[in-house]
Design an enzyme around this catalytic site. Structure first.
Site, PDB file in Angstrom:
ATOM      1  N   HIS A  19      45.920 -12.543   3.264  1.00 25.15           N
ATOM      2  CA  HIS A  19      46.863 -11.796   4.063  1.00 25.15           C
ATOM      3  C   HIS A  19      47.300 -10.438   2.959  1.00 25.15           C
ATOM      4  O   HIS A  19      47.579 -10.887   1.797  1.00 25.15           O
ATOM      5  CB  HIS A  19      48.228 -12.384   4.599  1.00 25.15           C
ATOM      6  CG  HIS A  19      49.224 -11.653   5.128  1.00 25.15           C
ATOM      7  ND1 HIS A  19      49.226 -11.022   6.202  1.00 25.15           N
ATOM      8  CD2 HIS A  19      50.274 -11.013   4.543  1.00 25.15           C
ATOM      9  CE1 HIS A  19      50.210 -10.172   6.516  1.00 25.15           C
ATOM     10  NE2 HIS A  19      50.958 -10.292   5.548  1.00 25.15           N
ATOM     11  N   GLY A  40       9.265  -2.197  -1.081  1.00 25.91           N
ATOM     12  CA  GLY A  40      10.724  -2.203  -0.322  1.00 25.91           C
ATOM     13  C   GLY A  40      10.399  -2.092   1.102  1.00 25.91           C
ATOM     14  O   GLY A  40      11.367  -2.327   1.831  1.00 25.91           O
ATOM     15  N   LYS A  98       0.859  -1.180   0.059  1.00 29.79           N
ATOM     16  CA  LYS A  98       0.031   0.149   0.007  1.00 29.79           C
ATOM     17  C   LYS A  98       0.772   1.305  -0.111  1.00 29.79           C
ATOM     18  O   LYS A  98       0.363   2.462  -0.033  1.00 29.79           O
ATOM     19  CB  LYS A  98      -0.886  -0.013   1.224  1.00 29.79           C
ATOM     20  CG  LYS A  98      -0.357   0.282   2.578  1.00 29.79           C
ATOM     21  CD  LYS A  98      -1.517   0.275   3.405  1.00 29.79           C
ATOM     22  CE  LYS A  98      -1.029   0.786   5.047  1.00 29.79           C
ATOM     23  NZ  LYS A  98      -2.017   0.983   5.914  1.00 29.79           N
TER      24      LYS A  98
HETATM   25  C1  LIG Z   1      15.727   4.186  10.969  1.00 31.45           C
HETATM   26  C2  LIG Z   1      15.771   2.718  10.629  1.00 31.45           C
HETATM   27  C3  LIG Z   1      17.192   2.141  10.341  1.00 31.45           C
HETATM   28  C4  LIG Z   1      17.057   0.790  10.329  1.00 31.45           C
HETATM   29  N1  LIG Z   1      18.171   0.167   9.783  1.00 31.45           N
HETATM   30  C5  LIG Z   1      18.276  -1.291   9.474  1.00 31.45           C
HETATM   31  C6  LIG Z   1      19.452  -2.025   9.386  1.00 31.45           C
HETATM   32  O1  LIG Z   1      20.435  -1.248   8.901  1.00 31.45           O
HETATM   33  N2  LIG Z   1      19.493  -3.278   9.178  1.00 31.45           N
HETATM   34  C7  LIG Z   1      18.354  -3.957   9.643  1.00 31.45           C
HETATM   35  O2  LIG Z   1      18.367  -5.350   9.388  1.00 31.45           O
HETATM   36  N3  LIG Z   1      17.296  -3.114   9.740  1.00 31.45           N
HETATM   37  C8  LIG Z   1      17.073  -1.995  10.024  1.00 31.45           C
HETATM   38  N4  LIG Z   1      15.922  -1.379  10.055  1.00 31.45           N
HETATM   39  C9  LIG Z   1      14.727  -2.451  10.494  1.00 31.45           C
HETATM   40  C10 LIG Z   1      14.100  -2.747   8.992  1.00 31.45           C
HETATM   41  O3  LIG Z   1      13.846  -1.695   8.407  1.00 31.45           O
HETATM   42  C11 LIG Z   1      12.944  -3.712   9.350  1.00 31.45           C
HETATM   43  O4  LIG Z   1      13.096  -4.693  10.528  1.00 31.45           O
HETATM   44  C12 LIG Z   1      12.559  -4.352   8.311  1.00 31.45           C
HETATM   45  O5  LIG Z   1      12.087  -3.296   7.310  1.00 31.45           O
HETATM   46  C13 LIG Z   1      11.340  -5.205   8.643  1.00 31.45           C
HETATM   47  O6  LIG Z   1      10.686  -5.903   7.494  1.00 31.45           O
HETATM   48  P1  LIG Z   1       9.104  -6.292   7.033  1.00 31.45           P
HETATM   49  O7  LIG Z   1       9.332  -6.840   6.042  1.00 31.45           O
HETATM   50  O8  LIG Z   1       8.602  -7.073   8.275  1.00 31.45           O
HETATM   51  O9  LIG Z   1       8.378  -5.016   7.308  1.00 31.45           O
HETATM   52  P2  LIG Z   1       8.295  -3.798   6.581  1.00 31.45           P
HETATM   53  O10 LIG Z   1       9.826  -3.373   5.942  1.00 31.45           O
HETATM   54  O11 LIG Z   1       7.866  -2.591   7.531  1.00 31.45           O
HETATM   55  O12 LIG Z   1       7.524  -3.786   5.378  1.00 31.45           O
HETATM   56  C14 LIG Z   1       5.977  -3.801   5.596  1.00 31.45           C
HETATM   57  C15 LIG Z   1       5.357  -3.243   4.434  1.00 31.45           C
HETATM   58  O13 LIG Z   1       4.048  -3.620   4.453  1.00 31.45           O
HETATM   59  C16 LIG Z   1       3.228  -2.797   3.827  1.00 31.45           C
HETATM   60  N5  LIG Z   1       1.871  -2.740   4.450  1.00 31.45           N
HETATM   61  C17 LIG Z   1       1.204  -2.769   5.653  1.00 31.45           C
HETATM   62  N6  LIG Z   1      -0.010  -2.833   5.852  1.00 31.45           N
HETATM   63  C18 LIG Z   1      -0.356  -3.134   4.562  1.00 31.45           C
HETATM   64  C19 LIG Z   1      -1.669  -3.503   3.938  1.00 31.45           C
HETATM   65  N7  LIG Z   1      -2.812  -3.818   4.966  1.00 31.45           N
HETATM   66  N8  LIG Z   1      -1.514  -3.480   2.761  1.00 31.45           N
HETATM   67  C20 LIG Z   1      -0.773  -3.626   1.900  1.00 31.45           C
HETATM   68  N9  LIG Z   1       0.500  -3.268   2.423  1.00 31.45           N
HETATM   69  C21 LIG Z   1       0.637  -3.108   3.672  1.00 31.45           C
HETATM   70  C22 LIG Z   1       4.036  -1.383   4.421  1.00 31.45           C
HETATM   71  O14 LIG Z   1       3.653  -0.206   3.574  1.00 31.45           O
HETATM   72  C23 LIG Z   1       5.464  -1.614   4.156  1.00 31.45           C
HETATM   73  O15 LIG Z   1       5.947  -1.501   2.902  1.00 31.45           O
HETATM   74  C24 LIG Z   1      15.897  -0.062  10.325  1.00 31.45           C
HETATM   75  C25 LIG Z   1      14.574   0.440  10.693  1.00 31.45           C
HETATM   76  C26 LIG Z   1      14.611   1.943  10.840  1.00 31.45           C
HETATM   77  C27 LIG Z   1      13.224   2.681  11.242  1.00 31.45           C
END
Ligand SMILES: Cc1cc2nc3c(=O)[nH]c(=O)nc-3n(C[C@H](O)[C@H](O)[C@H](O)COP(=O)(O)OP(=O)(O)OC[C@H]3O[C@@H](n4cnc5c(N)ncnc54)[C@H](O)[C@@H]3O)c2cc1C
Length: 451
Positions: free
Chosen positions: A441, A40, A36
């Site tokens: 090395h 990414g 949504k």
């Molecule tokens: C500032 C910051 C820095 C970070 N740096 C790192 C790092 O260096 N290394 C690392 O490993 N992790 C890092 N993280 C954590 C990492 O971003 C998250 O752990 C990771 O993105 C989680 O992945 P996910 O697929 O669970 O969810 P997300 O990446 O949050 O993706 C979830 C997706 O679902 C979508 N969505 C939600 N509800 C709906 C719906 N009803 N319908 C359709 N789409 C929906 C959202 O729009 C989103 O795009 C960082 C986080 C932050 C905030």
């Protein structure tokens, strides 16, 4: 009427949803992903990628100061923050397009819009134009992700901001107070301090990065203090309010009052799973404040519905979400050879210098009642570390009955060095196996030779 039938529908295209969909499609499943916001997820758009793009800029800038030692005078140095922001945006776009391309190449149907779970095999897909379509799927994977968690009495405002807001800023403040000394807090502190912002960091517990090895936390505190960051631990925030030209924070530090005035306050007190209670309750999916409850196969209590990544709480890291996604797809459509083990998730803190860990720290091992032996080596023992002016650092390895069960690395390049250690710990390697390892090395990796 159903307008599409799939083996698998994934809701959310962050690292978890992306990896699950790609892997499932690669195993022959008919897959759709609904996203949504931006392709990414948090990682690409508001997390890993934009923060590392900015940290890459500030690191280069800070490193210029070291060049004199190598006989190089760079002349007058200037900073164009707009160009840095351009780099940040370009990296987000590149990463987001990469996610879309790899999903398309794998044969996944990409559906922009909102996905709502109506029933265990039924999804409503609402397009950005507001059209609703019913989709059927044998299996649903929830990968909704997480959002910033604020202390109960703190409301975000123009001056009291979260990581999302700081990443959207087009100008650097003169000063900032960062509330929370865990990963996100210390990474922003590093970037901002390297860019010349006056940074104060406060942490409730008695040390920063509290989940990491104590010595690594002390090391990082020293390094960040050297960068000019004022760090206060054991601080309990009492009030935080906007003033006419900034923020005023009132806190208690070891029973003494502490007041901080700054242009902005950045709240880095963690993240919480995104839970749509109406959908979860309608389907009877169990969850609590910690996230959607899953078993070791990422299965919820409802047959055919799985959940992965940040929405399940626990360690909120992109590579953890990815591995859970790959493992779930392998379980559902593959040979089940890809597995996920919580203990094997490496963590990297991208400060300058960084801190990285895989497996247990000494203290965590002791808490589990394990009898461990620890070995430690300093970066100064490595010639490349000295040649390339990598500064201070150390590697600490934790052994239990000769098996490597944990490694912490604090120092420049920690995030890269930990990758090989992850392989060693995940495969339960002992000293005998590690002795067969030939390391080129001269490299910084040779510092791992002592293990
Ligand atoms: C500032 C910051 C820095 C970070 N740096 C790192 C790092 O260096 N290394 C690392 O490993 N992790 C890092 N993280 C954590 C990492 O971003 C998250 O752990 C990771 O993105 C989680 O992945 P996910 O697929 O669970 O969810 P997300 O990446 O949050 O993706 C979830 C997706 O679902 C979508 N969505 C939600 N509800 C709906 C719906 N009803 N319908 C359709 N789409 C929906 C959202 O729009 C989103 O795009 C960082 C986080 C932050 C905030």
């Amino acid at each position: 009427m159903m307008s599409g039938t799939y083996n698998l529908i994934v809701i959310g295209a962050g690292p978890g949803g992306h990896a699950a969909a790609e892997q499932a499609a690669g195993r022959g499943a008919r897959v759709a992903v609904i996203e949504k916001n931006q392709w990414g997820g948090t990682c690409t758009n508001k997390g890993c990628i934009p923060t590392k793009a900015l940290l890459a800029c500030s690191k280069q800038y800070a490193n210029l100061k070291k060049l004199k030692r190598l006989g190089i005078s760079p002349g007058e140095i200037s900073v164009d923050f707009a160009a840095m922001k351009r780099h940040q945006r370009q990296m987000i776009t590149t990463s987001s397009l990469g996610v879309q391309k790899s999903l398309k190449d794998a044969g996944v149907d990409l559906k922009a819009g909102e996905g709502k779970i109506i029933a265990p095999r039924e999804i409503e897909w609402i397009t950005p134009q507001g059209d609703a379509h019913r989709l059927a799927a044998d299996t649903i994977i929830i990968a909704w992700g997480s959002k910033p968690l604020l202390p109960p009495d703190i409301k975000p405002s123009g001056r009291i901001v979260t990581s999302d807001d700081v990443l959207a800023m087009d100008m650097l403040p003169e000063s900032i107070v960062i509330v929370g000394g865990s990963v996100i807090g210390v990474e922003f502190a590093t970037f901002l301090a390297e860019m010349g912002v006056n940074v104060t960091l406060i942490e409730l517990l008695n040390r920063i990065i509290p989940n990491e090895d104590e010595e690594a936390a002390d090391f990082l505190r020293q390094e960040l203090t050297r960068l000019g960051i004022a760090i206060h631990t054991s601080v309990s925030m009492e009030t935080l309010r906007e003033t006419s030209n900034g923020v005023h924070l009132q806190a208690t530090h070891n029973t003494e009052p502490l007041a901080v005035d700054a242009d902005y306050a950045l709240i880095c007190t963690g993240r919480k799973p995104l839970l749509y209670a109406d959908e979860l309750d309608r389907c009877g999916i169990k969850y609590d404040q910690g996230g959607i409850i899953v078993n070791e196969k990422q299965m919820t209590n409802i047959e055919g519905i799985y959940a992965i990544g940040d929405v399940t709480g626990g360690i909120m890291l992109a590579h953890r979400a990815m591995q859970q996604g790959r493992a779930t797809a392998s379980y559902l459509y593959g040979d089940r050879s890809i597995t996920y083990k919580e203990d094997m998730v490496p963590s990297v803190i991208y400060t300058h210098p960084g801190v990285a860990r895989v497996g247990l720290t000494e203290k965590q091992a002791a808490e589990r009642g394990l009898n461990v032996k620890t070995r430690k080596v300093e970066y100064t023992a490595n010639i490349i570390s000295r040649t390339e002016l990598k500064g201070n650092g150390f590697v600490k390895a934790v052994f239990c009955e000769d098996r490597l069960i944990g490694v912490t690395i604090a120092g420049d390049g920690a995030g890269e060095l930990i990758a090989s250690m992850t392989l060693a710990v995940a495969n339960g390697m002992g000293k005998t196996e590690l002795k067969k390892w030939i390391i080129p090395h001269p490299t910084l990796s040779e510092i791992l030779n002592f293990i």
